[in-house]
Design a protein around this motif. Sequence first.
Motif, PDB file in Angstrom:
ATOM      1  N   LEU A 143       0.832  -1.201   0.000  1.00  0.00           N
ATOM      2  CA  LEU A 143       0.000   0.000   0.000  1.00  0.00           C
ATOM      3  C   LEU A 143       0.867   1.251   0.000  1.00  0.00           C
ATOM      4  O   LEU A 143       1.961   1.272   0.588  1.00  0.00           O
ATOM      5  N   ARG A 144       0.364   2.274  -0.657  1.00  0.00           N
ATOM      6  CA  ARG A 144       0.973   3.608  -0.572  1.00  0.00           C
ATOM      7  C   ARG A 144      -0.081   4.538   0.019  1.00  0.00           C
ATOM      8  O   ARG A 144      -1.097   4.818  -0.601  1.00  0.00           O
ATOM      9  N   ILE A 145       0.188   4.991   1.252  1.00  0.00           N
ATOM     10  CA  ILE A 145      -0.777   5.804   2.000  1.00  0.00           C
ATOM     11  C   ILE A 145      -0.267   7.233   2.013  1.00  0.00           C
ATOM     12  O   ILE A 145       0.733   7.546   2.662  1.00  0.00           O
ATOM     13  N   ASP A 146      -0.946   8.096   1.275  1.00  0.00           N
ATOM     14  CA  ASP A 146      -0.527   9.491   1.125  1.00  0.00           C
ATOM     15  C   ASP A 146      -1.350  10.365   2.072  1.00  0.00           C
ATOM     16  O   ASP A 146      -2.530  10.609   1.844  1.00  0.00           O
ATOM     17  N   ARG A 147      -0.709  10.836   3.135  1.00  0.00           N
ATOM     18  CA  ARG A 147      -1.426  11.613   4.146  1.00  0.00           C
ATOM     19  C   ARG A 147      -1.697  13.048   3.700  1.00  0.00           C
ATOM     20  O   ARG A 147      -2.460  13.766   4.339  1.00  0.00           O
ATOM     21  N   THR A 148      -1.062  13.465   2.615  1.00  0.00           N
ATOM     22  CA  THR A 148      -1.299  14.816   2.102  1.00  0.00           C
ATOM     23  C   THR A 148      -2.572  14.864   1.271  1.00  0.00           C
ATOM     24  O   THR A 148      -3.411  15.756   1.425  1.00  0.00           O
ATOM     25  N   SER A 149      -2.726  13.871   0.386  1.00  0.00           N
ATOM     26  CA  SER A 149      -3.899  13.840  -0.497  1.00  0.00           C
ATOM     27  C   SER A 149      -5.033  12.978   0.055  1.00  0.00           C
ATOM     28  O   SER A 149      -6.094  12.902  -0.543  1.00  0.00           O
ATOM     29  N   PHE A 150      -4.778  12.298   1.192  1.00  0.00           N
ATOM     30  CA  PHE A 150      -5.756  11.377   1.785  1.00  0.00           C
ATOM     31  C   PHE A 150      -6.158  10.294   0.774  1.00  0.00           C
ATOM     32  O   PHE A 150      -7.321   9.938   0.662  1.00  0.00           O
ATOM     33  N   MET A 151      -5.161   9.758   0.066  1.00  0.00           N
ATOM     34  CA  MET A 151      -5.414   8.711  -0.912  1.00  0.00           C
ATOM     35  C   MET A 151      -4.593   7.478  -0.572  1.00  0.00           C
ATOM     36  O   MET A 151      -3.500   7.565  -0.002  1.00  0.00           O
ATOM     37  N   VAL A 152      -5.147   6.312  -0.920  1.00  0.00           N
ATOM     38  CA  VAL A 152      -4.452   5.034  -0.749  1.00  0.00           C
ATOM     39  C   VAL A 152      -4.327   4.392  -2.126  1.00  0.00           C
ATOM     40  O   VAL A 152      -5.292   4.352  -2.896  1.00  0.00           O
ATOM     41  N   HIS A 153      -3.126   3.905  -2.450  1.00  0.00           N
ATOM     42  CA  HIS A 153      -2.913   3.173  -3.695  1.00  0.00           C
ATOM     43  C   HIS A 153      -2.490   1.745  -3.359  1.00  0.00           C
ATOM     44  O   HIS A 153      -1.636   1.524  -2.504  1.00  0.00           O
ATOM     45  N   LYS A 154      -3.114   0.800  -4.020  1.00  0.00           N
ATOM     46  CA  LYS A 154      -2.732  -0.605  -3.902  1.00  0.00           C
ATOM     47  C   LYS A 154      -2.382  -1.065  -5.308  1.00  0.00           C
ATOM     48  O   LYS A 154      -3.265  -1.355  -6.113  1.00  0.00           O
ATOM     49  N   GLY A 155      -1.073  -1.092  -5.609  1.00  0.00           N
ATOM     50  CA  GLY A 155      -0.651  -1.332  -6.987  1.00  0.00           C
ATOM     51  C   GLY A 155      -1.135  -0.202  -7.866  1.00  0.00           C
ATOM     52  O   GLY A 155      -0.937   0.980  -7.568  1.00  0.00           O
ATOM     53  N   GLU A 156      -1.844  -0.536  -8.929  1.00  0.00           N
ATOM     54  CA  GLU A 156      -2.398   0.476  -9.831  1.00  0.00           C
ATOM     55  C   GLU A 156      -3.771   0.962  -9.380  1.00  0.00           C
ATOM     56  O   GLU A 156      -4.320   1.902  -9.951  1.00  0.00           O
ATOM     57  N   GLN A 157      -4.321   0.321  -8.361  1.00  0.00           N
ATOM     58  CA  GLN A 157      -5.665   0.669  -7.890  1.00  0.00           C
ATOM     59  C   GLN A 157      -5.633   1.858  -6.939  1.00  0.00           C
ATOM     60  O   GLN A 157      -4.836   1.900  -5.996  1.00  0.00           O
ATOM     61  N   LYS A 158      -6.482   2.844  -7.182  1.00  0.00           N
ATOM     62  CA  LYS A 158      -6.621   3.999  -6.293  1.00  0.00           C
ATOM     63  C   LYS A 158      -7.844   3.778  -5.405  1.00  0.00           C
ATOM     64  O   LYS A 158      -8.936   3.518  -5.911  1.00  0.00           O
ATOM     65  N   ILE A 159      -7.646   3.849  -4.094  1.00  0.00           N
ATOM     66  CA  ILE A 159      -8.719   3.574  -3.133  1.00  0.00           C
ATOM     67  C   ILE A 159      -9.042   4.846  -2.367  1.00  0.00           C
ATOM     68  O   ILE A 159      -8.160   5.449  -1.744  1.00  0.00           O
ATOM     69  N   THR A 160     -10.296   5.257  -2.416  1.00  0.00           N
ATOM     70  CA  THR A 160     -10.751   6.421  -1.667  1.00  0.00           C
ATOM     71  C   THR A 160     -11.436   5.967  -0.389  1.00  0.00           C
ATOM     72  O   THR A 160     -12.382   5.180  -0.435  1.00  0.00           O
ATOM     73  N   LEU A 161     -10.953   6.445   0.743  1.00  0.00           N
ATOM     74  CA  LEU A 161     -11.534   6.104   2.039  1.00  0.00           C
ATOM     75  C   LEU A 161     -12.129   7.362   2.678  1.00  0.00           C
ATOM     76  O   LEU A 161     -11.552   8.441   2.567  1.00  0.00           O
ATOM     77  N   PRO A 162     -13.274   7.229   3.367  1.00  0.00           N
ATOM     78  CA  PRO A 162     -13.748   8.343   4.193  1.00  0.00           C
ATOM     79  C   PRO A 162     -12.684   8.711   5.224  1.00  0.00           C
ATOM     80  O   PRO A 162     -11.817   7.904   5.566  1.00  0.00           O
ATOM     81  N   LYS A 163     -12.755   9.929   5.725  1.00  0.00           N
ATOM     82  CA  LYS A 163     -11.672  10.468   6.546  1.00  0.00           C
ATOM     83  C   LYS A 163     -11.312   9.581   7.742  1.00  0.00           C
ATOM     84  O   LYS A 163     -10.134   9.314   7.993  1.00  0.00           O
ATOM     85  N   LYS A 164     -12.295   9.135   8.504  1.00  0.00           N
ATOM     86  CA  LYS A 164     -11.987   8.348   9.702  1.00  0.00           C
ATOM     87  C   LYS A 164     -11.381   6.995   9.336  1.00  0.00           C
ATOM     88  O   LYS A 164     -10.488   6.503  10.027  1.00  0.00           O
ATOM     89  N   GLU A 165     -11.852   6.371   8.264  1.00  0.00           N
ATOM     90  CA  GLU A 165     -11.260   5.111   7.827  1.00  0.00           C
ATOM     91  C   GLU A 165      -9.803   5.332   7.407  1.00  0.00           C
ATOM     92  O   GLU A 165      -8.919   4.532   7.722  1.00  0.00           O
ATOM     93  N   PHE A 166      -9.556   6.438   6.698  1.00  0.00           N
ATOM     94  CA  PHE A 166      -8.184   6.743   6.281  1.00  0.00           C
ATOM     95  C   PHE A 166      -7.294   6.975   7.505  1.00  0.00           C
ATOM     96  O   PHE A 166      -6.175   6.467   7.582  1.00  0.00           O
ATOM     97  N   GLU A 167      -7.779   7.761   8.456  1.00  0.00           N
ATOM     98  CA  GLU A 167      -6.975   8.058   9.646  1.00  0.00           C
ATOM     99  C   GLU A 167      -6.680   6.801  10.451  1.00  0.00           C
ATOM    100  O   GLU A 167      -5.592   6.645  11.013  1.00  0.00           O
ATOM    101  N   LEU A 168      -7.646   5.891  10.532  1.00  0.00           N
ATOM    102  CA  LEU A 168      -7.448   4.637  11.251  1.00  0.00           C
ATOM    103  C   LEU A 168      -6.376   3.785  10.572  1.00  0.00           C
ATOM    104  O   LEU A 168      -5.446   3.286  11.228  1.00  0.00           O
TER     105      LEU A 168
END
Length: 230
Positions: A143-168
């Motif tokens: 996983l690539r967890i970008d705390r600036t853009s609040f985005m998660v990448h899993k390989g080529e897949q971009k995953i959007t999480l609600p704020k609390k899920e991302f923070e967790l």
Amino acid sequence: MQTSAKYKILVVDDDPDIVELLQYNLEKEGYEVAHAQNGQLALDVARKFTPDIILLDVMMPVMDGIAACRQFRENPKFKDTHILFLTARSEEFSEVAAFDAGADDFIVKPIKPRALISRLAAFKRRDTSQGGDQVPVIEIGGLRIDRTSFMVHKGEQKITLPKKEFELLSFLAATPNKVFSRDELLNNVWGNDVFVIARTVDVHIRKVREKIGEDQIKTIKGVGYKFNTD
């Protein structure tokens, strides 16, 4: 999130007396306020108003709060928006349903304006103080967890999480293989001044797993959770 501009709050309730009470007290505190009478209208208003916080009643005509919350959370535009439920229904199943839909907090009526203002101020403080000395990007477990853009990448897949899920996810991934209890996660992710039940953590963990896979976050029975790299 708003920082220098006025903090925006959308009040959604079909009781005009409650809307008037909240609007008066919020505007007195310097917030910019919009309102809607049901969930469907709230979705329409929010697209133009772009609120920082939504105060959402549960029982409303046309579209109830739970259904509206799910729709907000499905829209990436509102992934950073805090959603707080206002309801006279204090049973635990209502609270769990609210958090399962993507709520950040749960406030039982009758509403005490000073307590609500304090709760909102806590969310505002967390928004304006975020960043600090956190590592901006975490790369771990595929996983690539970008705390600036609040985005998660899993390989080529971009995953959007609600704020609390991302923070967790971000909090657990920052200290891999360390086990955190539910209370520790509540204090670090939700904060001491937000009053939610421990089961909220379980709901959010399940939702994160649904999006990133089952392997990364491991349950340690009777203790808590950890981000697993073994």
